[in-house]
Design an enzyme around this catalytic site. Structure first.
Site, PDB file in Angstrom:
ATOM      1  N   GLU A  89     -37.654  89.185 -30.772  1.00  0.00           N
ATOM      2  CA  GLU A  89     -36.545  88.572 -30.054  1.00  0.00           C
ATOM      3  C   GLU A  89     -36.840  88.383 -28.568  1.00  0.00           C
ATOM      4  O   GLU A  89     -37.746  88.993 -28.020  1.00  0.00           O
ATOM      5  CB  GLU A  89     -35.277  89.411 -30.206  1.00  0.00           C
ATOM      6  CG  GLU A  89     -35.535  90.838 -30.567  1.00  0.00           C
ATOM      7  CD  GLU A  89     -34.288  91.613 -30.899  1.00  0.00           C
ATOM      8  OE1 GLU A  89     -33.476  91.780 -29.999  1.00  0.00           O
ATOM      9  OE2 GLU A  89     -34.148  92.054 -32.052  1.00  0.00           O
ATOM     10  N   CYS A 102     -36.308  87.689 -21.076  1.00  0.00           N
ATOM     11  CA  CYS A 102     -36.923  88.963 -21.415  1.00  0.00           C
ATOM     12  C   CYS A 102     -37.704  88.758 -22.708  1.00  0.00           C
ATOM     13  O   CYS A 102     -37.114  88.416 -23.730  1.00  0.00           O
ATOM     14  CB  CYS A 102     -35.813  89.993 -21.591  1.00  0.00           C
ATOM     15  SG  CYS A 102     -36.371  91.569 -22.223  1.00  0.00           S
ATOM     16  N   CYS A 109     -42.943  98.939 -32.196  1.00  0.00           N
ATOM     17  CA  CYS A 109     -43.472  99.661 -31.030  1.00  0.00           C
ATOM     18  C   CYS A 109     -43.816 101.074 -31.473  1.00  0.00           C
ATOM     19  O   CYS A 109     -43.094 101.674 -32.261  1.00  0.00           O
ATOM     20  CB  CYS A 109     -42.408  99.701 -29.923  1.00  0.00           C
ATOM     21  SG  CYS A 109     -42.971 100.506 -28.405  1.00  0.00           S
ATOM     22  N   CYS A 113     -39.672 106.163 -28.140  1.00  0.00           N
ATOM     23  CA  CYS A 113     -38.655 106.686 -27.220  1.00  0.00           C
ATOM     24  C   CYS A 113     -37.380 106.917 -28.040  1.00  0.00           C
ATOM     25  O   CYS A 113     -36.977 106.051 -28.814  1.00  0.00           O
ATOM     26  CB  CYS A 113     -38.397 105.709 -26.081  1.00  0.00           C
ATOM     27  SG  CYS A 113     -39.866 105.380 -25.082  1.00  0.00           S
ATOM     28  N   CYS A 116     -34.337 104.346 -28.112  1.00  0.00           N
ATOM     29  CA  CYS A 116     -34.627 102.914 -28.180  1.00  0.00           C
ATOM     30  C   CYS A 116     -34.629 102.393 -29.601  1.00  0.00           C
ATOM     31  O   CYS A 116     -35.275 102.948 -30.490  1.00  0.00           O
ATOM     32  CB  CYS A 116     -35.990 102.652 -27.514  1.00  0.00           C
ATOM     33  SG  CYS A 116     -36.487 100.929 -27.587  1.00  0.00           S
ATOM     34  N   GLY A 156     -41.642  96.198 -27.793  1.00  0.00           N
ATOM     35  CA  GLY A 156     -43.068  96.486 -27.632  1.00  0.00           C
ATOM     36  C   GLY A 156     -43.420  97.118 -26.305  1.00  0.00           C
ATOM     37  O   GLY A 156     -42.622  97.119 -25.364  1.00  0.00           O
ATOM     38  N   LEU A 212     -38.883 105.462 -16.371  1.00  0.00           N
ATOM     39  CA  LEU A 212     -39.008 106.892 -16.085  1.00  0.00           C
ATOM     40  C   LEU A 212     -38.020 107.689 -16.943  1.00  0.00           C
ATOM     41  O   LEU A 212     -38.417 108.533 -17.730  1.00  0.00           O
ATOM     42  CB  LEU A 212     -38.784 107.133 -14.593  1.00  0.00           C
ATOM     43  CG  LEU A 212     -39.265 108.487 -14.077  1.00  0.00           C
ATOM     44  CD1 LEU A 212     -40.769 108.599 -14.170  1.00  0.00           C
ATOM     45  CD2 LEU A 212     -38.812 108.694 -12.629  1.00  0.00           C
ATOM     46  N   HIS A 213     -36.750 107.389 -16.776  1.00  0.00           N
ATOM     47  CA  HIS A 213     -35.685 107.892 -17.649  1.00  0.00           C
ATOM     48  C   HIS A 213     -35.461 109.401 -17.651  1.00  0.00           C
ATOM     49  O   HIS A 213     -34.612 109.899 -18.401  1.00  0.00           O
ATOM     50  CB  HIS A 213     -35.875 107.426 -19.099  1.00  0.00           C
ATOM     51  CG  HIS A 213     -35.984 105.940 -19.263  1.00  0.00           C
ATOM     52  ND1 HIS A 213     -35.375 105.044 -18.434  1.00  0.00           N
ATOM     53  CD2 HIS A 213     -36.654 105.194 -20.189  1.00  0.00           C
ATOM     54  CE1 HIS A 213     -35.660 103.806 -18.829  1.00  0.00           C
ATOM     55  NE2 HIS A 213     -36.439 103.868 -19.874  1.00  0.00           N
ATOM     56  N   ASN A 287     -27.246 100.739 -23.594  1.00  0.00           N
ATOM     57  CA  ASN A 287     -26.669  99.879 -24.619  1.00  0.00           C
ATOM     58  C   ASN A 287     -26.620 100.685 -25.913  1.00  0.00           C
ATOM     59  O   ASN A 287     -27.658 100.927 -26.513  1.00  0.00           O
ATOM     60  CB  ASN A 287     -27.617  98.690 -24.818  1.00  0.00           C
ATOM     61  CG  ASN A 287     -26.927  97.366 -24.628  1.00  0.00           C
ATOM     62  OD1 ASN A 287     -25.794  97.163 -25.076  1.00  0.00           O
ATOM     63  ND2 ASN A 287     -27.621  96.453 -23.979  1.00  0.00           N
ATOM     64  N   CYS A 330     -32.587  95.825 -26.865  1.00  0.00           N
ATOM     65  CA  CYS A 330     -33.863  95.490 -27.510  1.00  0.00           C
ATOM     66  C   CYS A 330     -33.834  95.899 -28.968  1.00  0.00           C
ATOM     67  O   CYS A 330     -33.468  97.004 -29.297  1.00  0.00           O
ATOM     68  CB  CYS A 330     -35.011  96.267 -26.875  1.00  0.00           C
ATOM     69  SG  CYS A 330     -34.924  96.372 -25.116  1.00  0.00           S
TER      70      CYS A 330
HETATM   71  N1  SAH Z   1     -42.119  99.441 -23.539  1.00  0.00           N
HETATM   72  C1  SAH Z   1     -41.731  98.985 -22.232  1.00  0.00           C
HETATM   73  C2  SAH Z   1     -40.888  97.724 -22.244  1.00  0.00           C
HETATM   74  C3  SAH Z   1     -39.821  97.570 -23.275  1.00  0.00           C
HETATM   75  S1  SAH Z   1     -38.309  98.474 -23.118  1.00  0.00           S
HETATM   76  C4  SAH Z   1     -41.068 100.081 -21.463  1.00  0.00           C
HETATM   77  O1  SAH Z   1     -40.933 101.170 -21.991  1.00  0.00           O
HETATM   78  O2  SAH Z   1     -40.754  99.876 -20.306  1.00  0.00           O
HETATM   79  C5  SAH Z   1     -37.510  97.816 -21.702  1.00  0.00           C
HETATM   80  C6  SAH Z   1     -36.565  98.807 -21.038  1.00  0.00           C
HETATM   81  O3  SAH Z   1     -35.343  98.946 -21.784  1.00  0.00           O
HETATM   82  C7  SAH Z   1     -37.158 100.200 -20.941  1.00  0.00           C
HETATM   83  O4  SAH Z   1     -36.860 100.736 -19.689  1.00  0.00           O
HETATM   84  C8  SAH Z   1     -36.412 100.921 -22.044  1.00  0.00           C
HETATM   85  O5  SAH Z   1     -36.456 102.285 -21.884  1.00  0.00           O
HETATM   86  C9  SAH Z   1     -35.044 100.320 -21.948  1.00  0.00           C
HETATM   87  N2  SAH Z   1     -34.193 100.496 -23.129  1.00  0.00           N
HETATM   88  C10 SAH Z   1     -34.562 100.702 -24.407  1.00  0.00           C
HETATM   89  N3  SAH Z   1     -33.482 100.804 -25.207  1.00  0.00           N
HETATM   90  C11 SAH Z   1     -32.399 100.643 -24.420  1.00  0.00           C
HETATM   91  C12 SAH Z   1     -31.000 100.638 -24.665  1.00  0.00           C
HETATM   92  N4  SAH Z   1     -30.501 100.782 -25.876  1.00  0.00           N
HETATM   93  N5  SAH Z   1     -30.172 100.444 -23.610  1.00  0.00           N
HETATM   94  C13 SAH Z   1     -30.677 100.249 -22.362  1.00  0.00           C
HETATM   95  N6  SAH Z   1     -31.985 100.239 -22.083  1.00  0.00           N
HETATM   96  C14 SAH Z   1     -32.842 100.441 -23.090  1.00  0.00           C
END
Ligand code: SAH
Length: 339
Positions: A89, A102, A109, A113, A116, A156, A212-213, A287, A330
């Site tokens: 997507e 985006c 992937c 995480c 995600c 990804g 970073l998170h 999200n 995503c």
């Molecule tokens: N793999 C890469 C890029 C894809 S994710 C990365 O880790 O940066 C893009 C961003 O969206 C990342 O910061 C990820 O942690 C965040 N993300 C993933 N799921 C999400 C969700 N449900 N709500 C908000 N952000 C999210």
């Protein structure tokens, strides 16, 4: 077989050298493909017959297709079907400064995480360069408008598909191609350190965003398994190296997960971690997705976190929420299609 849109101008130049053609033919290929949108090499009138046929026989020229769209006021989400029936997507967003897309970089992937949606499907394969380029071209064609910025933040981990992603960036950045300025291209990574180091040595002025998170090593390992391979302290050293080397500000993404990473202690740890670095922190409202237990932090908690960072001298913004009504997190649209 390589696809016509798998090659940047540099790669076309090497190709033409290898077949004893003039190097400047590379620029002409880029013009045919991305300016005139002529995908049949046999119609490239400024090429010798022999070269036209060679290219026609040695490169594929298939397309991917849009199979589903969802939209609200400012967001449009696209589901693409690839030739092997995999789905990825992309999301189009309307900002006051223009349109951004985006893009996804892999089918699935492997980074796992915990918050995600995309990672629930393990990596099936990397996207090829042409598939990423097509995400952009098909969207531009769908809306009949030019896209002004691209973020590689879809499904990804882009640095786990390094070579194809770099070719993709070179193609969309080419001023004879899709001509998106490097400063309008952002690559987001969970922190694959060796590849961040490779990236900083490339002469590409793109933006880097690091997911970073978490504000400490233990918490980060809990929600992002990649941290067990490349720890937070190593990542911070790499960040310093990147900034010193490129002289560019780096974005730190921090997704706000209720009662997981969003308390005062986390904010204070984050200040210590980032103090004095040329970064800005982007707080991302989570999200929520139906398959995952995490909840989004309430607005007042996000505001409090924001205020603490601000007072601590950190540049910080809260990401505008796009498309939460239309499964814009995503991987959400894909997981609807592929149950
Ligand atoms: N793999 C890469 C890029 C894809 S994710 C990365 O880790 O940066 C893009 C961003 O969206 C990342 O910061 C990820 O942690 C965040 N993300 C993933 N799921 C999400 C969700 N449900 N709500 C908000 N952000 C999210």
């Amino acid at each position: 077989m390589k696809h016509l849109m798998d090659l940047s101008k540099d790669s076309w130049t090497s190709y033409f050298e290898s077949i004893g053609e003039k190097k400047f033919k590379a620029t002409q290929v880029i013009e045919w493909l991305y300016d005139k949108k002529e995908y049949n090499p046999l119609n490239w009138t400024n090429f010798k017959n022999e070269t036209r046929e060679l290219i026609n026989n040695n490169f594929s020229k298939s397309f991917i297709k849009i199979v589903r769209k969802e939209e609200d006021d400012l967001t449009k989400k696209y589901l693409f079907e690839l030739e092997d029936n995999n789905h990825v997507e992309a999301v189009l967003m309307e900002h006051d400064y223009g349109l951004s897309v985006c893009v996804s970089s892999q089918v699935g992937c492997n980074m796992s995480c915990s918050f995600c949606e995309s990672g629930r499907l393990k990596k099936v394969r990397n996207l090829s360069t042409f598939e990423m380029v097509e995400e952009i071209l098909l969207i531009e064609d769908d809306i009949k408008r030019r896209i002004s910025s691209v973020v590689i933040m879809g499904i990804g981990e882009p640095l786990d598909n390094y070579d194809n992603v770099i070719e993709f960036i070179k193609i969309i950045n080419d001023d004879k191609g899709i001509a998106i300025g490097a400063r309008h291209i952002t690559l987001s990574t969970c922190g694959i350190i060796p590849k961040i180091k490779e990236l900083m040595n490339l002469p590409l002025q793109i933006n880097l965003a690091i997911s970073l998170h978490a504000s400490n090593n233990e918490l980060r390992s809990k929600i992002m398994p990649i941290n067990k391979v490349y720890s937070l302290s190593q990542l911070m050293l790499t960040l310093d190296e990147y900034i010193e080397h490129t002289n560019r500000r780096v974005t730190i993404e921090y997704v706000m997960l209720n009662n997981v990473n969003d308390n005062e202690e986390n904010a204070k740890e984050l200040i210590k971690l980032l103090h004095g670095k040329n970064v800005y922190v982007n707080l991302i409202p989570y999200n929520e997705t139906s398959h995952i237990i995490y909840k989004k932090s309430p607005k007042d908690r996000i505001m409090k976190f924001y205020d603490t960072l601000k007072k601590g001298g950190i540049n910080v913004t809260i990401r505008k929420e796009f498309g939460s009504k239309i499964s814009a997190a995503c991987g959400q649209l894909r997981s609807k299609e592929v149950k």
